[in-house]
Write an enzyme that holds these catalytic residues in place. Sequence first.
Site, PDB file in Angstrom:
ATOM      1  N   LYS A   1       0.812  -1.234   0.000  1.00  0.00           N
ATOM      2  CA  LYS A   1       0.000   0.000   0.000  1.00  0.00           C
ATOM      3  C   LYS A   1       0.836   1.271   0.000  1.00  0.00           C
ATOM      4  CE  LYS A   1      -3.889  -2.263   1.935  1.00  0.00           C
ATOM      5  NZ  LYS A   1      -5.154  -2.179   2.605  1.00  0.00           N
TER       6      LYS A   1
ATOM      7  N   ASP B   1      -9.805   2.403   2.128  1.00  0.00           N
ATOM      8  CA  ASP B   1      -9.752   1.832   3.488  1.00  0.00           C
ATOM      9  C   ASP B   1     -10.215   2.853   4.520  1.00  0.00           C
ATOM     10  OD1 ASP B   1      -8.774  -0.651   2.799  1.00  0.00           O
ATOM     11  OD2 ASP B   1      -6.678  -0.096   3.075  1.00  0.00           O
TER      12      ASP B   1
END
Length: 281
Positions: free
Chosen positions: A71, A108
Amino acid sequence: MPIDAKTTTYAVLGNPVSHSLSPFLHNSMFQKFGLNAVYLAYEVEKNSLGLAFEAIRALDIKGVNLTIPFKEDAMNFIDEIPEDLDRCVGALNTIVNRKGILYGYNTDCSGFLIALKEELNFYPEGKKTLVLGAGGAARAVCFSLAHAHADKILILNRTQERAIGLVEYMEGFFPETEIEIVDQIEGLKSEKIDLVVNATSAGMLDKDPLPLDLKHLSGKPAVYDLIYAPRVTQFLKQAAELGMAHANGLGMLANQAALAFELWTGRKDAREPMLELVKKC
Ligand code: NDP
């Protein structure tokens, strides 16, 4: 819809990736909405993310999710980050390929806040929180909590330098939020913590240690574990034994996936079916 020469490709890149429910969720939605698309999982060597991004461009893969450990690294390979919060977070979980230009997003953040509200009836404003971990997911969690006006964010990570880096980085964006590193676990008993979030990957394997022994805490904070495979980690078992409200990462998974699906397809109606699907997992 059969796969043919016009099928559009989507993918998740991770290492490990075989635990990921994203292929199941997105392929189910493509089927449900009659879209000619397929979503695959690729285990990418840890130092080969650049090559994987070349493949996204060369093969015109229309959308990509990133999971552990990519990420943060993904920031180095995209062209644009349209959302301010995502740019600050410094970690991405969703790529949209619009005519060869790769846009990076972090669904997220919103997925986490929605799950806290829906599953634990928890609103961060004015609350004291403890985040375990300092990787990509922890970044999204910390930024979401600060963005939602948490009063205090304590960060505990196995590698303290990484936690220091995260705290220093965040302080630049949220000067009014108290953000501190936990260096003395024993000292936690004197803090009245309202929420503990496990954003480490400790708990994915049976042999993993607890990310924190919850007995170090006083009171009964709500406990959110981002891990969803297994559904019940040792950490969540301990939270249940201690009578703490708790939830696993399935709600966040469904919400972040629905937001990514919307970015890729424009469809806003995937959230409910995604939630229904994860409940059956
Ligand atoms: P990263 O690889 O970026 O970070 C991993 C983190 O876990 C680091 O803080 C690392 O500490 C810590 N860690 C790893 N192993 C251990 C261990 N044995 N003991 C203590 N700490 C450990 O991963 P991500 O941040 O991307 O993901 C973390 C977890 O969150 C994963 O389980 C992932 O599946 C889950 N996740 C769930 C989502 C959902 O929708 N439910 C969304 C995103 C992530 P160190 O710095 O010391 O290495």
